[in-house]
Write a protein that holds these residues in place. Structure first.
Motif, PDB file in Angstrom:
ATOM      1  N   THR C 142       0.867  -1.196   0.139  1.00  0.00           N
ATOM      2  CA  THR C 142       0.113  -0.109  -0.021  1.00  0.00           C
ATOM      3  C   THR C 142       0.910   1.212   0.002  1.00  0.00           C
ATOM      4  OG1 THR C 142      -1.521  -1.208   1.555  1.00  0.00           O
ATOM      5  CG2 THR C 142      -1.730   1.029   1.333  1.00  0.00           C
ATOM      6  N   PRO C 143       0.779   2.099  -1.054  1.00  0.00           N
ATOM      7  CA  PRO C 143       1.763   3.157  -0.881  1.00  0.00           C
ATOM      8  C   PRO C 143       1.274   4.482  -0.042  1.00  0.00           C
ATOM      9  CG  PRO C 143       0.145   3.374  -2.992  1.00  0.00           C
ATOM     10  CD  PRO C 143       0.005   2.201  -1.972  1.00  0.00           C
ATOM     11  N   ALA C 144       1.537   4.039   1.195  1.00  0.00           N
ATOM     12  CA  ALA C 144       1.326   5.101   2.203  1.00  0.00           C
ATOM     13  C   ALA C 144       2.101   4.642   3.379  1.00  0.00           C
ATOM     14  CB  ALA C 144      -0.060   5.148   2.513  1.00  0.00           C
ATOM     15  N   THR C 145       2.552   5.903   4.127  1.00  0.00           N
ATOM     16  CA  THR C 145       3.482   5.629   5.219  1.00  0.00           C
ATOM     17  C   THR C 145       3.005   6.170   6.386  1.00  0.00           C
ATOM     18  OG1 THR C 145       5.463   5.517   4.022  1.00  0.00           O
ATOM     19  CG2 THR C 145       5.668   5.950   6.454  1.00  0.00           C
ATOM     20  N   LEU C 146       2.672   5.573   7.583  1.00  0.00           N
ATOM     21  CA  LEU C 146       2.151   6.182   8.855  1.00  0.00           C
ATOM     22  C   LEU C 146       3.416   6.580   9.741  1.00  0.00           C
ATOM     23  CD1 LEU C 146       0.234   6.530  11.123  1.00  0.00           C
ATOM     24  CD2 LEU C 146       0.606   4.035  11.659  1.00  0.00           C
ATOM     25  N   VAL C 147       3.604   7.881  10.077  1.00  0.00           N
ATOM     26  CA  VAL C 147       4.584   8.105  11.042  1.00  0.00           C
ATOM     27  C   VAL C 147       3.865   8.444  12.394  1.00  0.00           C
ATOM     28  CG1 VAL C 147       6.412   9.986  11.378  1.00  0.00           C
ATOM     29  CG2 VAL C 147       5.877   9.214   9.317  1.00  0.00           C
ATOM     30  N   ILE C 148       4.259   7.901  13.330  1.00  0.00           N
ATOM     31  CA  ILE C 148       3.699   7.944  14.812  1.00  0.00           C
ATOM     32  C   ILE C 148       4.755   8.832  15.677  1.00  0.00           C
ATOM     33  CG2 ILE C 148       2.841   7.125  16.832  1.00  0.00           C
ATOM     34  CD1 ILE C 148       2.840   4.224  15.255  1.00  0.00           C
ATOM     35  N   GLY C 149       4.277  10.177  15.906  1.00  0.00           N
ATOM     36  CA  GLY C 149       4.914  10.852  16.815  1.00  0.00           C
ATOM     37  C   GLY C 149       5.406  12.289  15.776  1.00  0.00           C
ATOM     38  N   GLY C 150       4.914  13.482  16.427  1.00  0.00           N
ATOM     39  CA  GLY C 150       5.268  14.542  15.641  1.00  0.00           C
ATOM     40  C   GLY C 150       6.347  15.614  16.097  1.00  0.00           C
ATOM     41  N   GLY C 151       7.336  14.879  16.951  1.00  0.00           N
ATOM     42  CA  GLY C 151       8.629  15.693  17.175  1.00  0.00           C
ATOM     43  C   GLY C 151       9.284  16.011  16.067  1.00  0.00           C
ATOM     44  N   ILE C 593       8.165   1.488  -0.653  1.00  0.00           N
ATOM     45  CA  ILE C 593       7.042   1.685  -1.597  1.00  0.00           C
ATOM     46  C   ILE C 593       7.251   1.672  -2.885  1.00  0.00           C
ATOM     47  CG2 ILE C 593       5.427   3.837  -1.980  1.00  0.00           C
ATOM     48  CD1 ILE C 593       5.419   3.593   1.343  1.00  0.00           C
ATOM     49  N   LYS C 594       8.414   2.290  -3.149  1.00  0.00           N
ATOM     50  CA  LYS C 594       8.886   2.274  -4.791  1.00  0.00           C
ATOM     51  C   LYS C 594       9.158   1.132  -5.353  1.00  0.00           C
ATOM     52  CE  LYS C 594       8.245   6.383  -4.706  1.00  0.00           C
ATOM     53  NZ  LYS C 594       7.272   7.066  -5.770  1.00  0.00           N
ATOM     54  N   ARG C 595       9.433   0.272  -4.724  1.00  0.00           N
ATOM     55  CA  ARG C 595       9.545  -1.233  -5.275  1.00  0.00           C
ATOM     56  C   ARG C 595       8.164  -1.776  -5.503  1.00  0.00           C
ATOM     57  NH1 ARG C 595      11.924  -5.709  -2.111  1.00  0.00           N
ATOM     58  NH2 ARG C 595      11.282  -7.039  -3.939  1.00  0.00           N
ATOM     59  N   GLY C 596       7.287  -1.410  -4.791  1.00  0.00           N
ATOM     60  CA  GLY C 596       5.775  -1.638  -4.371  1.00  0.00           C
ATOM     61  C   GLY C 596       5.686  -3.005  -4.531  1.00  0.00           C
ATOM     62  N   VAL C 597       6.366  -3.948  -4.128  1.00  0.00           N
ATOM     63  CA  VAL C 597       6.087  -5.257  -3.515  1.00  0.00           C
ATOM     64  C   VAL C 597       6.910  -5.605  -2.389  1.00  0.00           C
ATOM     65  CG1 VAL C 597       5.158  -6.453  -5.535  1.00  0.00           C
ATOM     66  CG2 VAL C 597       7.533  -6.516  -5.222  1.00  0.00           C
ATOM     67  N   VAL C 598       6.471  -6.493  -1.503  1.00  0.00           N
ATOM     68  CA  VAL C 598       7.231  -7.022  -0.430  1.00  0.00           C
ATOM     69  C   VAL C 598       7.312  -8.442  -0.431  1.00  0.00           C
ATOM     70  CG1 VAL C 598       7.344  -5.190   1.328  1.00  0.00           C
ATOM     71  CG2 VAL C 598       5.461  -6.577   1.219  1.00  0.00           C
ATOM     72  N   GLU C 599       8.246  -9.100   0.106  1.00  0.00           N
ATOM     73  CA  GLU C 599       8.285 -10.546   0.072  1.00  0.00           C
ATOM     74  C   GLU C 599       7.839 -10.954   1.422  1.00  0.00           C
ATOM     75  OE1 GLU C 599      12.255 -10.921  -1.416  1.00  0.00           O
ATOM     76  OE2 GLU C 599      11.461 -11.193  -3.471  1.00  0.00           O
ATOM     77  N   ILE C 600       6.948 -11.933   1.369  1.00  0.00           N
ATOM     78  CA  ILE C 600       6.385 -12.736   2.668  1.00  0.00           C
ATOM     79  C   ILE C 600       7.070 -13.871   2.999  1.00  0.00           C
ATOM     80  CG2 ILE C 600       4.366 -13.325   3.783  1.00  0.00           C
ATOM     81  CD1 ILE C 600       3.743 -10.499   3.265  1.00  0.00           C
ATOM     82  N   GLU C 601       7.445 -13.915   4.218  1.00  0.00           N
ATOM     83  CA  GLU C 601       8.209 -15.267   4.618  1.00  0.00           C
ATOM     84  C   GLU C 601       7.246 -16.722   4.229  1.00  0.00           C
ATOM     85  OE1 GLU C 601      11.034 -16.708   5.989  1.00  0.00           O
ATOM     86  OE2 GLU C 601      12.068 -14.905   5.136  1.00  0.00           O
ATOM     87  N   PRO C 602       7.617 -17.628   3.771  1.00  0.00           N
ATOM     88  CA  PRO C 602       6.607 -18.635   3.405  1.00  0.00           C
ATOM     89  C   PRO C 602       6.578 -19.503   4.454  1.00  0.00           C
ATOM     90  CG  PRO C 602       8.930 -19.116   2.148  1.00  0.00           C
ATOM     91  CD  PRO C 602       8.927 -17.795   2.984  1.00  0.00           C
ATOM     92  N   THR C 603       7.285 -19.245   5.717  1.00  0.00           N
ATOM     93  CA  THR C 603       7.223 -20.045   6.810  1.00  0.00           C
ATOM     94  C   THR C 603       5.636 -20.070   7.640  1.00  0.00           C
ATOM     95  OG1 THR C 603       8.116 -18.733   8.107  1.00  0.00           O
ATOM     96  CG2 THR C 603       9.328 -20.490   7.201  1.00  0.00           C
ATOM     97  N   THR C 604       4.722 -20.294   6.773  1.00  0.00           N
ATOM     98  CA  THR C 604       3.179 -20.071   7.459  1.00  0.00           C
ATOM     99  C   THR C 604       2.781 -21.569   7.605  1.00  0.00           C
ATOM    100  OG1 THR C 604       2.642 -19.969   5.158  1.00  0.00           O
ATOM    101  CG2 THR C 604       2.778 -17.784   6.396  1.00  0.00           C
ATOM    102  N   ALA C 605       1.645 -21.497   8.416  1.00  0.00           N
ATOM    103  CA  ALA C 605       1.020 -23.067   8.836  1.00  0.00           C
ATOM    104  C   ALA C 605      -0.086 -23.181   7.478  1.00  0.00           C
ATOM    105  CB  ALA C 605       0.389 -22.614   9.894  1.00  0.00           C
ATOM    106  N   HIS C 606      -0.089 -24.519   7.541  1.00  0.00           N
ATOM    107  CA  HIS C 606      -1.340 -25.034   6.599  1.00  0.00           C
ATOM    108  C   HIS C 606      -1.869 -26.468   7.192  1.00  0.00           C
ATOM    109  CE1 HIS C 606       1.457 -28.148   5.014  1.00  0.00           C
ATOM    110  NE2 HIS C 606       2.340 -27.692   5.627  1.00  0.00           N
ATOM    111  N   ILE C 607      -2.934 -27.062   6.547  1.00  0.00           N
ATOM    112  CA  ILE C 607      -3.534 -27.961   7.374  1.00  0.00           C
ATOM    113  C   ILE C 607      -3.552 -29.052   6.164  1.00  0.00           C
ATOM    114  CG2 ILE C 607      -5.615 -28.839   7.961  1.00  0.00           C
ATOM    115  CD1 ILE C 607      -5.246 -26.459   9.873  1.00  0.00           C
ATOM    116  N   GLU C 608      -2.992 -30.284   6.740  1.00  0.00           N
ATOM    117  CA  GLU C 608      -3.006 -31.223   5.878  1.00  0.00           C
ATOM    118  C   GLU C 608      -4.283 -32.111   5.795  1.00  0.00           C
ATOM    119  OE1 GLU C 608      -0.646 -32.591   3.468  1.00  0.00           O
ATOM    120  OE2 GLU C 608       0.495 -31.964   4.833  1.00  0.00           O
TER     121      GLU C 608
END
Ligand SMILES: Cc1cc2nc3c(=O)[nH]c(=O)nc-3n(C[C@H](O)[C@H](O)[C@H](O)COP(=O)(O)OP(=O)(O)OC[C@H]3O[C@@H](n4cnc5c(N)ncnc54)[C@H](O)[C@@H]3O)c2cc1C
Ligand code: FES
Lengths: 150, 289, 679
Positions: C142-151, C593-608
């Motif tokens: 998603t091409p947007a950034t959240l910044v928390i804290g306005g110092g 954001i400029k790259r437009g994609v991120v890679e997600i670790e494939p070490t997720t769970a699944h059900i046999e």
């Protein structure tokens, strides 16, 4: 006879405890070599089977290390571990294993010092209990009953 | 009625006689029973710990062992700050240092004694303020000590290091002063050492310390200084003349035990006020009748 | 499955491993392990030549599994996976054995270290046999950034990200941007005026079309994952309709409630007013507005956004039911007493945390008199006393409104102190020097004492600033202050404050009479830092500041992908460092954001499917509600995109149907067998 060197299998969650263990290393803390670390993503991944498996394979102790309650990287995986743990203690006891051979500890990513202390403590705790030889004992029992013993 | 095992300590029967008398009188009014420990021995005071550490813990532990046997589960109460500190220190150290514990246990064993560590050591001030409570003290006050300006001197040993009060700015005595209708004055030296243990070894330094406490009270306009310890009381009272001589001052500030102040407010006797060296000025004399 | 052909590589890591672990012995040992085709050592496995060895072996020897025994996987797992991948091997056919952080660095006994290295290696070799090829998923960002804290850090990060024409949400909990810097008069070491450099940035942030400023707001919930976070922001009710409000400030001047200690003035408003003992007694008490604010207020005159808020706890209308003066005075009709907190949901690709710090409250240090002696101030309070728009309009005056003849500045209050914070707060030495200079500038004849333990002037131009102060007739006393007392013994001390200190250079205890004491208090994590830590699943270091991924090589990343930290929330730091970190974090955010994609670790769970009995034990365990029930088949299934791969369901599944890629039962069993194989 060589002095008894206990072998303790440790399951470390990736985010806090494994990082904390790494920090102990970067801070050059010294601790006994008896702990054999196995990395899992979260302490919640530690299947009760893992613990029995470790004992069966010859571990003298097993320790599960996770993030402090509230700090789990996956919100509350460690709460599940915490909930499971009393049952696990009972379980190993039913298998004739002293409950002090199984331990659960919280070590955060910043607690390198604590990690070293926990390792030393656990090693000593298990050393006092002596070798477990669970597998051999099972085999002996089975053989004995097959031979028409007690 | 609450019962406590009371450890009087040596000073209470000598220089602190007035403390012992007034405490006995006031305890009755406050409805607390102080059962004196039978066969108690000297606590070793603070000095002995620096000379022979293990031994001083052992003699302290003897008192605790006796207390455990004579009044199981009862808090041990001391009125002298040094006794309180010594007994408390031993009590805490025995829990904290297993090595020490072993050695002390074997010493006790030789005398056929045993201490399980089940007791708490407390100062009588804490008992009055926390167990009896300020409301009750106020309610028992039959004559408010109105207009009396009091400097509350807690001293160093009662609040350090195991303070039940703030160790830099103690407040409990001031609260007690308010409860009996008197006025606490700001007293910057409330928790500074009076020099008590140095009076015999380094008199110059000790006199200077005593002087500063008296001076601070005088600057604050205090009519009286109250203390919680026979050593502090003696030091501040008996050495005023010497201080005056050494520094060219002219202090005459009566030094009372806080129990004597309570006694005045409760209008009970005997309080042993006449035993003091510095004589009460008019502000205080009004209440001594 | 093809027969496993394993290559084992043992790293010396210079002397980091090699000086403790007998590497050649481990290599020889590895050669004898089942399925191991080749075992080699290298001085630096992670170097290009080291990686080339692996690549070459994969190609020439047909390796289909690789094990590297070296540092922590948290350090170089990624490096070696990439190396495997570039040689045509699936990167998940790789396993790492950590023999540095968890062996050579923590053991002195060489024999035992070598033994443990072997054991850990067997675990890895055993495990890698069972590995499956896994494929990294790419998801759009998603091409947007959240910044928390306005110092200053948050503002800078927001501006940098916005400069790439990326949408930024800047969330600040206070009514105005600015953070600590907005309260300062001058900044060390250049002594440039804080407002002059900060205010333009605040305005830029507020007017930049790519930045949406959410002031008086807080982040209450973050869900999703790197590239696609869903964030809930709570906008606190300000009882002012910002669309109608013109920022004229009439409401503020007319508010009848004027006695609320202003947060912006630190603790200055908490002191009672000084009444001279001989002051004539008029029935009415003097009006006390020192360091106070009305119930409707903006924190300071240049506030951005310039919209007032009503402090509900102190507003007369809310406390007594009567007043509404501001409503009557407001021409555009912007006051809205019925406003409620409201929640906004936004989507962002990544998050920069810049929540800064707070200063230590020295009240518990009774010996220093803060809170009891009115003329003992904290650094932040003195900052306001010095400030031309502070309550004294920049005049340095004591509580009794007199000009001080001597001022003490006490360093390390709450820092470098086992009872409070062990860390050094880094900026205190420097701002203490700044105060000394400002005092000397304003009051030529005022004596200034700096009580320090060590002078730490670490930054560019800082040591020079210190040298300059040494010429400005400031008295430096090395020693920790024991006590600040309001009672003097000697005539020259009467009516003043006395600083008692052991002067460790002169080797004596000194009593120094002064009229004002400034405590340079420690920097500690911001008020709600712990709460936000949980919201974002970050970690803290032992000083409780947010933990960076690596202290040197990834100082603005966190363990969670897509969440960055900048400024004083990561640890005490000055403005230049905060701004530099903000830039670094912004660069990372923009990069993703400029790259437009991120890679997600494939070490997720699944059900046999075939093994699932439909017991549903797993369903409530999932913290992300990623597990659903297939009503038709009466079994569970896992929504891949929601699963983050903790494996809690896997650990609990009684039938072994739930498995985690990369951490399945077989793999862990083999590892357990491996580490326990030796007799
Ligand atoms: C007394 C004093 C004097 C100093 N003088 C100097 C100096 O002269 N020169 C110099 O270089 N440095 C100085 N510093 C250091 C300087 O203050 C810091 O380097 C700087 O403020 C760090 O900026 P920041 O943005 O990281 O944090 P901050 O300035 O603390 O800003 C953080 C912002 O985040 C907001 N926030 C916090 N939590 C949340 C949340 N959960 N949600 C939303 N918003 C939140 C806060 O309200 C605040 O606005 C001084 C520090 C002190 C204490
Ligand atoms: S991630 Fe550490 S316990 Fe869950």
């Amino acid at each position: 006879m060589e002095p008894f060197e206990p072998r303790v299998v440790a399951f470390l969650c990736n985010w806090c405890s494994y990082t904390g263990a790494d920090l102990a290393g970067t801070s050059r803390k010294k601790y006994p070599t008896n702990l054999l670390p196995i990395r899992v993503m979260c302490s919640g991944r530690v299947d009760p089977e893992f613990i029995l498996k470790a004992f069966r394979e010859g571990a003298d102790g097993v320790i599960i290390l996770g993030c402090h309650p509230g700090d789990c990287h996956y919100i509350n995986g460690n709460h599940k571990t915490l909930g499971r743990f009393p049952i696990l203690k009972k379980l190993v006891q039913q298998f004739g294993i002293h409950p002090d051979r199984l331990r659960l500890e919280w070590v955060s990513a910043s607690e390198g010092d604590r990690y070293a202390v926990v390792v030393a403590e656990m090693t000593e705790q298990v050393r006092k209990l002596g070798p477990l030889r669970w597998n051999t004992r099972i085999k002996e029992t089975v053989a004995a009953s097959a031979a028409g013993g007690e | 009625m609450n019962t406590y095992t009371y450890y009087p300590g040596c000073s209470m029967s000598a220089t602190g006689k007035a403390y012992a008398e007034s405490l006995e009188t006031v305890a009755k009014v406050l409805d607390i029973r102080l059962a004196e420990l039978d066969d108690w021995n000297c606590c070793g005071a603070t000095a002995y710990f620096s000379v022979r550490e293990t031994l001083s813990h052992a003699i302290s532990a003897r008192n605790l062992a006796l207390a455990e046997a004579q009044g199981p589960g009862r808090d041990v109460v001391a009125a002298c700050s040094a006794c309180y500190l010594g007994l408390n220190k031993t009590n805490k150290y025995l829990k904290e240092f297993p090595e020490l514990r072993k050695r002390v246990d074997s010493a006790l064993d030789a005398g056929g004694l045993k201490y399980d560590g089940s007791l708490e050591v407390r100062h009588i001030l804490e008992v009055v303020v926390k167990d009896v409570g300020l409301e009750k003290v106020a309610a028992l006050t039959t004559r408010k000590l109105e207009g009396l300006k009091v400097a509350s001197y807690a001293g160093c040993q009662m609040v350090r290091p195991y303070g039940f009060d703030d160790s830099e700015c103690p407040v409990l005595l001031d609260n007690l002063v308010r409860a009996v209708g008197a006025t606490p004055v700001p007293f910057a030296m409330a928790a500074r050492c009076c020099g008590g243990s140095q009076m015999m070894t380094n008199e110059d330094a000790a006199l200077r310390m005593t002087k500063n406490i008296l001076l601070c009270a005088q600057d604050a306009g205090a009519d009286v200084i109250i203390t919680t310890c026979p050593l502090c009381q003696m030091n501040l009272d008996a050495f005023q003349a010497k201080v005056n001589h050494a520094f060219g001052t002219s202090f005459n500030i009566p030094i009372l035990f806080f129990t004597q102040l309570l006694g005045l407010a409760f209008q009970v006797k005997p309080l042993g006020i006449e035993r003091g060296v510095a004589k009460p000025g008019p502000a205080l004399a009004r209440f001594i009748s | 499955m093809k027969n496993p052909v394993i290559g084992v590589y043992v790293c010396h890591c210079g002397s980091n491993i090699g000086s403790v672990v007998n590497v050649p012995e481990v290599v020889e040992f590895a050669k004898g392990l089942p399925n191991v085709a080749v075992a080699r050592e290298h001085k630096y496995m992670c170097s290009d030549p080291g990686q080339d060895v692996i690549k070459k072996d994969i190609k020439e020897l047909g390796l289909n599994r690789v094990v590297v025994a070296s540092c922590s996987p948290l350090m170089h797992e990624h490096t070696f996976r990439k190396a495997c991948e570039s040689a045509g091997l699936n990167p998940y056919y790789f396993q790492m054995a950590n023999i540095r952080e968890q062996v050579s660095w923590v053991t002195t006994d060489k024999v035992r270290a070598t033994e443990k290295a072997k054991v850990v290696l067997v675990g890895a070799v055993n495990r890698v046999v069972e590995h499956d090829p896994l494929f990294v998923k790419s998801v759009p960002v998603t091409p947007a950034t959240l910044v928390i804290g306005g110092g200053v850090a948050g503002i800078e990060a927001a501006l940098q990200v916005a400069a790439s024409h990326t949408q930024v949400h800047l969330v600040e909990k206070e009514p105005s941007l600015g953070g600590h810097m907005a309260r300062f008069d001058k900044t060390f070491p250049t002594l440039d005026c804080a407002a002059c450099i900060l205010t333009p940035k605040m305005v830029q942030a507020n007017t930049n079309p790519f930045i949406k400023v959410h002031a008086y707001s807080e982040v209450i919930e973050v869900s999703g994952y790197v590239g696609n976070f869903t964030v809930k922001i709570r906008h606190k009710a300000s009882y002012v309709n910002n669309d109608k409000c013109t920022g004229c400030g009439v409401c503020i001047t007319k508010c009848p409630e004027r006695g609320i200690p202003a947060e912006f003035e630190s603790g200055l408003g908490n002191r009672p007013v000084y009444v001279a003992p001989d002051a004539p007694q008029h029935g009415k008490k003097p009006k006390d507005t020192f360091g106070k604010r009305p119930a409707i207020y903006t924190p300071f005159a240049q506030a951005v956004p310039n919209k007032p808020v009503i402090d509900r706890d102190n507003c007369r209308y809310y406390t007594t039911g009567k007043c509404r003066v501001c409503e009557k005075m407001c021409e555009p009709g912007a006051i809205d007493f019925d406003q409620k907190d409201w929640i906004e949901e936004i989507q962002v690709g990544n998050i920069i945390v810049a929540t800064g710090m707070k200063t230590f409250d020295p009240t518990p240090m009774k010996n220093l008199g803060y809170g009891r002696i009115p003329d003992v101030y904290t650094g932040l309070e003195f900052e306001r006393i010095c400030h031309s728009s502070g309550p004294t309009e920049g005049q340095i005056l004591t509580w009794k409104k007199e000009s001080p003849k001597a001022i003490a500045i006490v360093h390390c209050v709450g820092s470098r102190d086992d009872k409070h914070h062990r860390h050094c707060s880094r900026v205190c030495c420097m701002y203490s020097l700044k105060y000394a200079h400002l005092i000397k500038e304003k009051l030529h004849n005022c004596e200034v004492y700096e009580f320090y333990i060590d002078m730490r002037c670490f930054g560019k131009g800082y040591e020079e600033f210190y040298s300059r102060l040494l010429q400005e007739d400031v008295r430096f006393v090395r020693g920790r202050v024991a006590e600040v007392s309001d009672w003097g013994i000697y005539p020259e001390e009467k009516g003043r404050l006395v600083v008692r200190v052991e002067d460790t250079l002169a080797a004596q205890v000194r009593r120094i009479p002064v009229d004002m004491v400034i405590l340079s208090t420690a920097l500690e994590p911001a008020e709600n830092a712990d709460h936000l830590k949980h919201t974002l699943h970050m970690s803290c270091s032992s000083d409780l500041f947010y933990l960076e991924r690596h202290p040197k090589l990834a100082p603005v990343s966190t363990a969670t992908d897509g969440i960055y930290i900048a400024g004083a929330c990561q640890g005490p730091k000055d403005i230049p460092d905060s701004v530099a970190q903000a830039g670094a974090a912004a660069a990372q955010a923009i990069g993703m954001i400029k790259r437009g994609v991120v890679e997600i670790e494939p070490t997720t769970a699944h059900i046999e499917e075939s093994m699932c009995t439909g017991c549903q034990i797993c369903i409530p365990l999932c913290p992300y509600t990623a597990i659903r029930r297939n009503e038709e088949k009466r079994i569970a299934y896992i929504e891949g995109a929601l699963c983050k791969g903790c494996g809690t369901c896997v650990g609990a599944c009684p039938s072994g149907a739930a498995q985690q890629w990369g951490f399945d039962d077989r793999q862990i069993y083999r590892e357990i067998e491996g580490v326990l194989a030796a007799k």
